[in-house]
Structure formats: structure tokens, C-alpha cells
Design a protein around this motif. Structure first.
Motif, PDB file in Angstrom:
ATOM      1  N   HIS A   1       0.870  -1.180   0.000  1.00 53.33           N
ATOM      2  CA  HIS A   1       0.000   0.000   0.000  1.00 53.33           C
ATOM      3  C   HIS A   1       0.907   1.229   0.000  1.00 53.33           C
ATOM      4  CE1 HIS A   1      -3.268  -2.772   1.135  1.00 53.33           C
ATOM      5  NE2 HIS A   1      -2.339  -3.339   1.895  1.00 53.33           N
ATOM      6  N   ARG A   2       0.755   2.090  -0.987  1.00 50.49           N
ATOM      7  CA  ARG A   2       1.686   3.195  -1.205  1.00 50.49           C
ATOM      8  C   ARG A   2       1.034   4.543  -0.889  1.00 50.49           C
ATOM      9  NH1 ARG A   2       5.824   0.860  -4.381  1.00 50.49           N
ATOM     10  NH2 ARG A   2       5.179  -1.131  -5.287  1.00 50.49           N
ATOM     11  N   LEU A   3       1.789   5.368  -0.196  1.00 53.16           N
ATOM     12  CA  LEU A   3       1.385   6.753   0.044  1.00 53.16           C
ATOM     13  C   LEU A   3       2.530   7.648  -0.416  1.00 53.16           C
ATOM     14  CD1 LEU A   3       0.660   4.947   2.874  1.00 53.16           C
ATOM     15  CD2 LEU A   3      -0.791   6.955   3.198  1.00 53.16           C
ATOM     16  N   TYR A   4       2.217   8.679  -1.175  1.00 55.17           N
ATOM     17  CA  TYR A   4       3.227   9.587  -1.713  1.00 55.17           C
ATOM     18  C   TYR A   4       3.172  10.905  -0.946  1.00 55.17           C
ATOM     19  CZ  TYR A   4       3.351   6.232  -5.535  1.00 55.17           C
ATOM     20  OH  TYR A   4       3.478   5.074  -6.269  1.00 55.17           O
ATOM     21  N   CYS A   5       4.333  11.318  -0.434  1.00 55.18           N
ATOM     22  CA  CYS A   5       4.405  12.537   0.388  1.00 55.18           C
ATOM     23  C   CYS A   5       5.291  13.578  -0.287  1.00 55.18           C
ATOM     24  CB  CYS A   5       4.973  12.217   1.766  1.00 55.18           C
ATOM     25  SG  CYS A   5       3.986  11.028   2.706  1.00 55.18           S
TER      26      CYS A   5
ATOM     27  N   TYR B   1      10.433   2.767   2.884  1.00 57.29           N
ATOM     28  CA  TYR B   1      10.480   4.124   2.357  1.00 57.29           C
ATOM     29  C   TYR B   1      11.301   4.149   1.072  1.00 57.29           C
ATOM     30  CZ  TYR B   1       9.111   5.010   7.179  1.00 57.29           C
ATOM     31  OH  TYR B   1       8.471   4.976   8.382  1.00 57.29           O
ATOM     32  N   ARG B   2      10.916   5.031   0.177  1.00 53.76           N
ATOM     33  CA  ARG B   2      11.678   5.226  -1.054  1.00 53.76           C
ATOM     34  C   ARG B   2      11.697   6.714  -1.375  1.00 53.76           C
ATOM     35  NH1 ARG B   2      10.092   5.571  -6.584  1.00 53.76           N
ATOM     36  NH2 ARG B   2      11.808   5.116  -8.000  1.00 53.76           N
TER      37      ARG B   2
ATOM     38  N   LEU C   1       3.544   0.377   2.863  1.00 51.73           N
ATOM     39  CA  LEU C   1       3.094  -0.501   3.930  1.00 51.73           C
ATOM     40  C   LEU C   1       2.874  -1.884   3.334  1.00 51.73           C
ATOM     41  CD1 LEU C   1       2.072  -0.904   6.875  1.00 51.73           C
ATOM     42  CD2 LEU C   1      -0.228  -0.381   6.010  1.00 51.73           C
ATOM     43  N   PHE C   2       3.694  -2.835   3.754  1.00 53.58           N
ATOM     44  CA  PHE C   2       3.578  -4.217   3.287  1.00 53.58           C
ATOM     45  C   PHE C   2       2.757  -5.004   4.294  1.00 53.58           C
ATOM     46  CE2 PHE C   2       7.554  -2.612   1.506  1.00 53.58           C
ATOM     47  CZ  PHE C   2       7.386  -2.908   0.165  1.00 53.58           C
TER      48      PHE C   2
ATOM     49  N   ILE D   1       0.473  14.259   2.391  1.00 56.32           N
ATOM     50  CA  ILE D   1       0.232  13.109   1.519  1.00 56.32           C
ATOM     51  C   ILE D   1      -0.416  13.624   0.246  1.00 56.32           C
ATOM     52  CG2 ILE D   1      -1.036  10.959   1.217  1.00 56.32           C
ATOM     53  CD1 ILE D   1      -0.881  10.529   4.222  1.00 56.32           C
ATOM     54  N   VAL D   2       0.254  13.459  -0.873  1.00 58.18           N
ATOM     55  CA  VAL D   2      -0.270  13.965  -2.149  1.00 58.18           C
ATOM     56  C   VAL D   2      -0.941  12.876  -2.976  1.00 58.18           C
ATOM     57  CG1 VAL D   2       1.435  15.810  -2.232  1.00 58.18           C
ATOM     58  CG2 VAL D   2       1.939  13.622  -3.341  1.00 58.18           C
ATOM     59  N   GLY D   3      -0.924  11.650  -2.481  1.00 57.08           N
ATOM     60  CA  GLY D   3      -1.597  10.569  -3.184  1.00 57.08           C
ATOM     61  C   GLY D   3      -1.563   9.292  -2.373  1.00 57.08           C
ATOM     62  N   VAL D   4      -2.655   8.557  -2.403  1.00 61.19           N
ATOM     63  CA  VAL D   4      -2.736   7.244  -1.763  1.00 61.19           C
ATOM     64  C   VAL D   4      -2.997   6.227  -2.866  1.00 61.19           C
ATOM     65  CG1 VAL D   4      -3.935   5.782  -0.097  1.00 61.19           C
ATOM     66  CG2 VAL D   4      -3.620   8.223   0.384  1.00 61.19           C
TER      67      VAL D   4
END
Length: 416
Positions: free
Chosen positions: A182-186, A211-212, A222-223, A246-249
Motif C-alpha cells: 500500500h503506497r502513500l506519496y508525500c 520508504y523510497r 506498507l507491506f 500526503i499527495v496521493g494514496v
């Protein structure tokens, strides 16, 4: 713990002539399927060294992926090295010879004799089909490990891993559960800052955070076990802690903006000075944002000092209002020129106009600086789309001043 190892082969990989994209791709895929890599190693085109590495890995690992070196040329030594490691000879697979001949017949070409080398496999090896190219893969058991050998061409490698290798690995180790990512972009937060914010998060034992960093974004991953009922609760807590940064989920910034344009089809005009067309080019990468773009103006970055010294936010607001009026667009997004390290950006909408005068808190190379400002512009647009505070707070920017003109004020000023 299951030991999974990848061996990449080839002088071009070892010496950095090409980037080992296969290793990065495989690492991500295997992690999501529960087969996290324990180790990765790279070996050049040396028979003895490669054979020794294969043998050593077979003694310590449960699963080994050997990538590359199955071509028809003399420096493709993987099959021979596998035979040496296993203490067996090479034998020609008549089945694969016929498969290669059939591929060449379909191309209307005669198969070179050199391709027969690709059918020479260690005795007792099981063929792994390659539906894309002429080099078959193969599987063999050696000591503790099950070893899978694949060609190095990414398009061939990826198909074979997904269609041939993963199903076999899952059959060998049915106890391994698939993970979801599950990816969240900050944007506007540092990696260390995000790590500190989430360090006290109470994760279930089977959950893991990663984190990347990819300037200017930090991707939080989140794995979790696939379909775990606790995922929504944990994701909500992460969103609460990271807030409006958070600019995208599940979607990056541009795709998030695009999804809103798909639901509310506004039109957009962009006018850029400092960013030099970065926003315009970025908007081309999503069909919805590309469709929403009405016009784009690219303006010179050379501005009379007397103008840039005067009212940079006022100039940006005037440019945004003019862009909307002259093009008939619903929205206008603009940035002014860079002056003394600071820049003004503005967003004009049917509900009012916003502007902010900012500078980065550290110095960046010109290309990275433009990317940072372009991202800030698009985040203003995203915030307006989602009903958040249009001018946000960012660790990477210092807001020198900001201004909001409600639509009533704009109409009143225009009537004067």
C-alpha cells in the motif's frame, strides 16, 4: 527464515556499463509475494568464479535465481558454469532445438548454428519456457537449493519469472503468504522526519513499513498480508500522522490530480516563467490532465528588476487572472520569475485566487529547483481539488508571504 538469493551475471553489469534493472524489479516482486531476497550478488563472465558462486549459494540458500549468460556467444557461460557446479556434463535438448527452429521459421529466417548453444543444458535440468526469446531457462536442484536460470533480457526475464518461476516457488513453499504493498506519496516532508513520525506506530507483527526517496517525493510503503482486515485502520493512522503532505494514496501526485479532473472536468491554463515548461510537460503524462489542459504559456525568465522588485505575488495573481480571462479556462496555474532566491506562484479558480511567495530552505541545482517549484504548483492545484488549505506547510520551503482573494473581492476590483 527462507533464504532467497539472486546472482546477476555479465561484465557489463559487474562494471556498471548497464544498470541492473532486473535485480530491482525482482526484489520488489519477490518481496510482495513473500520471497524477500536475502542477498544479491554480481559475477562477471568467468567460468570458474561463476561456478563457485553457484555452488556456494546452493549450500546456503533455499532458492537461487541466476540471471543472464544464456545467449549464443562465447561469453555466455551460465549453463556451463551450472554444469561444473553440479559436477555433470552438458546435453543438447532436442525439444528446445525444435522450439528455436519454429521461432525462426515464424520470423521467415534460418536459424544460425550458433543458437544451438542455447539448447545445451546441464544433465538432468528441467526446461523453463521462454515465450519471448530463443534462450530457454532451466531449473535444477543442487545441494540445499532449487536453482532457476534465466536470460538477462528484461522483457524475457520478467515474463519467465511471473509465468514459470513464481508458480514453482509457491508450489515448493506453500507456507509463504503473498504480501500487498500500500503506497502513500508525500511531498514537503523529509524521509527522516517521516520515519520519526511513524516510528511509534503500533504495527501488527506481519506488517512492515518501507520508504523510497525519489526527489521531490517520499514514498511510504506498507507491506501487509493480502486482504488483512487491519489494513484500513493502519492506513488511516498513517494518513492522520502525515496529514496534508500526503499527495496521493495508491496514486502519485499527477495521477491523483488526474482522477479529480476525471470526476470534475475543469479546464486549466498554465503560465510558467521559472519552471520553463516543466509543469506543461508533466501534465502530458496523464490522459486526464492532458485533456484538461486548455493552453500553456511559456514566458521569458528575464524580467525587468523594477518589475520583479515591486509586487511579485501581485504580478503572479494578475498573470493568473489574465490567463483565465483570455483563455476562458476554469483554472489558471502560474509561476513568476526567480528573484533573489524567491518565487511567486498563484492559482486562479472560480472560487477565488491564491498566491504564495516562497524560497527553498536549501540550494538546489537548477533542474531540481525547477522540479521542486513545479511540484509545489501542482500541489496547490491538488489541495484546491480536495478542499484542503491551498497554501500548505512544507519542510523544504519557507513561505515569505501568502494571499487569498475571494471571488467577491476580485469582482469588486475588476468593476473599479
Amino acid at each position: 527464515m527462507l533464504q532467497v538469493v539472486m546472482i546477476s551475471t555479465g561484465e557489463e553489469v559487474l562494471h556498471g556499463d548497464i544498470v541492473d534493472t532486473n535485480a530491482a524489479w525482482l526484489s520488489r516482486l519477490f518481496f510482495q509475494h513473500g520471497f524477500a531476497l536475502s542477498r544479491r550478488t554480481t559475477v562477471g563472465d568467468h567460468l570458474e568464479i561463476l561456478a563457485s558462486e553457484i555452488e556456494q549459494c546452493s549450500l546456503t540458500a533455499d532458492l537461487v535465481i541466476v540471471n543472464g549468460g544464456l545467449g549464443p556467444t562465447t561469453d555466455d557461460l551460465t549453463a556451463q558454469a551450472a554444469a561444473v557446479a553440479a559436477g555433470v556434463g552438458l546435453e543438447q535438448s532436442e525439444f528446445w532445438v525444435e522450439q528455436m527452429l519454429e521461432k525462426y521459421r515464424a520470423f521467415g529466417r534460418e536459424m544460425p548454428q550458433g543458437n544451438l548453444k542455447q539448447a545445451m543444458l546441464p544433465e538432468g535440468a528441467e526446461i523453463l519456457d521462454n515465450p519471448v526469446g530463443t534462450a530457454c531457462g532451466f531449473q535444477m536442484k543442487l545441494n540445499r537449493a532449487h536453482l532457476f536460470f534465466t536470460p538477462g533480457v528484461p522483457s524475457e526475464f520478467q515474463v519467465m519469472v511471473e509465468q514459470e518461476i513464481l508458480p514453482r516457488m509457491k508450489a515448493l513453499h506453500p507456507e509463504v503468504s503473498t504480501l500487498e504493498c500500500h503506497r502513500l506519496y508525500c511531498f514537503g516532508l523529509s524521509e527522516s522526519g517521516i520515519n520519526d513520525t511513524l516510528s511509534t506506530l503500533n504495527l501488527p507483527p506481519s506488517f512492515q513499513l518501507g520508504y523510497r526517496s525519489s526527489m521531490p517525493f517520499i514514498e511510504v510503503k506498507l507491506f501487509t498480508p493480502k486482504g488483512d482486515a487491519q489494513v484500513p485502520v493502519v492506513m488511516d493512522e498513517i494518513r492522520k500522522r502525515l496529514g496534508e503532505n500526503i499527495v496521493g494514496v495508491g496514486l502519485n501526485l499527477l495521477d491523483t490530480i488526474g482522477s479529480h479532473f476525471s470526476q470534475s472536468p475543469y479546464t486549466l491554463t498554465v503560465a510558467e516563467q521559472f519552471t520553463g515548461g516543466d509543469v506543461l510537460n508533466w501534465l502530458q503524462d496523464n490522459p486526464a490532465t492532458q485533456s484538461a489542459l486548455s493552453q500553456a504559456w511559456l514566458l521569458t525568465t528575464h524580467v525587468d528588476p523594477s518589475i520583479s522588485d515591486a509586487e511579485p505575488m501581485g504580478a503572479a495573481l494578475a498573470m493568473a487572472a489574465a490567463a483565465r480571462q483570455q483563455t476562458g479556462s476554469d483554472l489558471a496555474l502560474v509561476c513568476g520569475s526567480l528573484h533573489e532566491g524567491a518565487i511567486s506562484i498563484a492559482l486562479s479558480t472560480p472560487k477565488g485566487d491564491w498566491a504564495q511567495h516562497v524560497r527553498t530552505k536549501r540550494e538546489y541545482a537548477n533542474k531540481t529547483h525547477r522540479k521542486m517549484v513545479a511540484t509545489l504548483m501542482l500541489d496547490m492545484l491538488r489541495r484546491w481539488q480536495t478542499g484542503e488549505t491551498v497554501v500548505g506547510q512544507y519542510e523544504s520551503f519557507e513561505t515569505l508571504s501568502e494571499l487569498f482573494l475571494p471571488v467577491e473581492t476580485i469582482y469588486t476590483n475588476q468593476s473599479k
